[in-house]
Design a protein around this motif. Sequence first.
Motif, PDB file in Angstrom:
ATOM      1  N   THR A   5       0.816  -1.217   0.000  1.00  0.00           N
ATOM      2  CA  THR A   5       0.000   0.000   0.000  1.00  0.00           C
ATOM      3  C   THR A   5       0.849   1.266   0.000  1.00  0.00           C
ATOM      4  O   THR A   5       0.321   2.351  -0.231  1.00  0.00           O
ATOM      5  N   LYS A   8       2.528   4.379  -4.374  1.00  0.00           N
ATOM      6  CA  LYS A   8       1.504   5.342  -4.781  1.00  0.00           C
ATOM      7  C   LYS A   8       1.084   5.121  -6.228  1.00  0.00           C
ATOM      8  O   LYS A   8      -0.094   5.064  -6.526  1.00  0.00           O
ATOM      9  N   SER A   9       2.071   5.073  -7.141  1.00  0.00           N
ATOM     10  CA  SER A   9       1.730   4.928  -8.552  1.00  0.00           C
ATOM     11  C   SER A   9       2.967   4.595  -9.362  1.00  0.00           C
ATOM     12  O   SER A   9       4.092   4.717  -8.901  1.00  0.00           O
ATOM     13  N   ILE A  10       2.706   4.189 -10.587  1.00  0.00           N
ATOM     14  CA  ILE A  10       3.761   4.068 -11.587  1.00  0.00           C
ATOM     15  C   ILE A  10       3.674   5.327 -12.421  1.00  0.00           C
ATOM     16  O   ILE A  10       2.588   5.732 -12.838  1.00  0.00           O
ATOM     17  N   VAL A  11       4.793   5.992 -12.639  1.00  0.00           N
ATOM     18  CA  VAL A  11       4.812   7.291 -13.308  1.00  0.00           C
ATOM     19  C   VAL A  11       4.828   7.089 -14.818  1.00  0.00           C
ATOM     20  O   VAL A  11       5.674   6.366 -15.347  1.00  0.00           O
ATOM     21  N   TYR A  12       3.868   7.731 -15.499  1.00  0.00           N
ATOM     22  CA  TYR A  12       3.788   7.678 -16.958  1.00  0.00           C
ATOM     23  C   TYR A  12       3.894   9.097 -17.501  1.00  0.00           C
ATOM     24  O   TYR A  12       2.901   9.827 -17.542  1.00  0.00           O
ATOM     25  N   ILE A  27       8.592   4.240 -10.194  1.00  0.00           N
ATOM     26  CA  ILE A  27       7.536   3.979  -9.219  1.00  0.00           C
ATOM     27  C   ILE A  27       7.598   5.045  -8.129  1.00  0.00           C
ATOM     28  O   ILE A  27       8.661   5.287  -7.553  1.00  0.00           O
ATOM     29  N   GLN A  28       6.443   5.690  -7.819  1.00  0.00           N
ATOM     30  CA  GLN A  28       6.361   6.645  -6.720  1.00  0.00           C
ATOM     31  C   GLN A  28       5.862   5.932  -5.481  1.00  0.00           C
ATOM     32  O   GLN A  28       4.899   5.161  -5.550  1.00  0.00           O
ATOM     33  N   THR A  29       6.526   6.188  -4.356  1.00  0.00           N
ATOM     34  CA  THR A  29       6.142   5.547  -3.095  1.00  0.00           C
ATOM     35  C   THR A  29       6.148   6.577  -1.981  1.00  0.00           C
ATOM     36  O   THR A  29       6.515   7.728  -2.170  1.00  0.00           O
ATOM     37  N   LYS A  77      10.892   8.382  -5.410  1.00  0.00           N
ATOM     38  CA  LYS A  77      10.763   7.782  -6.728  1.00  0.00           C
ATOM     39  C   LYS A  77      11.850   6.737  -6.861  1.00  0.00           C
ATOM     40  O   LYS A  77      12.996   6.975  -6.490  1.00  0.00           O
TER      41      LYS A  77
END
Length: 93
Positions: A5, A8-12, A27-29, A77
């Motif tokens: 959890t 946060k997201s995969i950066v595109y 990947i942002q965490t 990141k």
Amino acid sequence: MADITDIKSIVYTEKTLGLQENGVVVIQTSPRVSKNSLKEMLKEYFGITPLKVNSLRTHAKVKRFRGRAGVRDALKKFYVTLPEGVSLDKQEA
């Protein structure tokens, strides 16, 4: 200990899509995730052992919008180099 959890997201973006052609995923965490814990999460959840993991920390920053102060979140990141021919799609067992 960090868990899935915390991702946060995969950066595109235009830059990261160029990196993905070379097998690097961004990947942002949350800031508490470490390189080792990210490697463990990728291995446990996706079944992937990354070749290399580089990290970049973004500190929280105070910004003003219409005279009111707000704070941007602190993020981390990770630039994850994956083995050739591997993607981060969740494999169903």
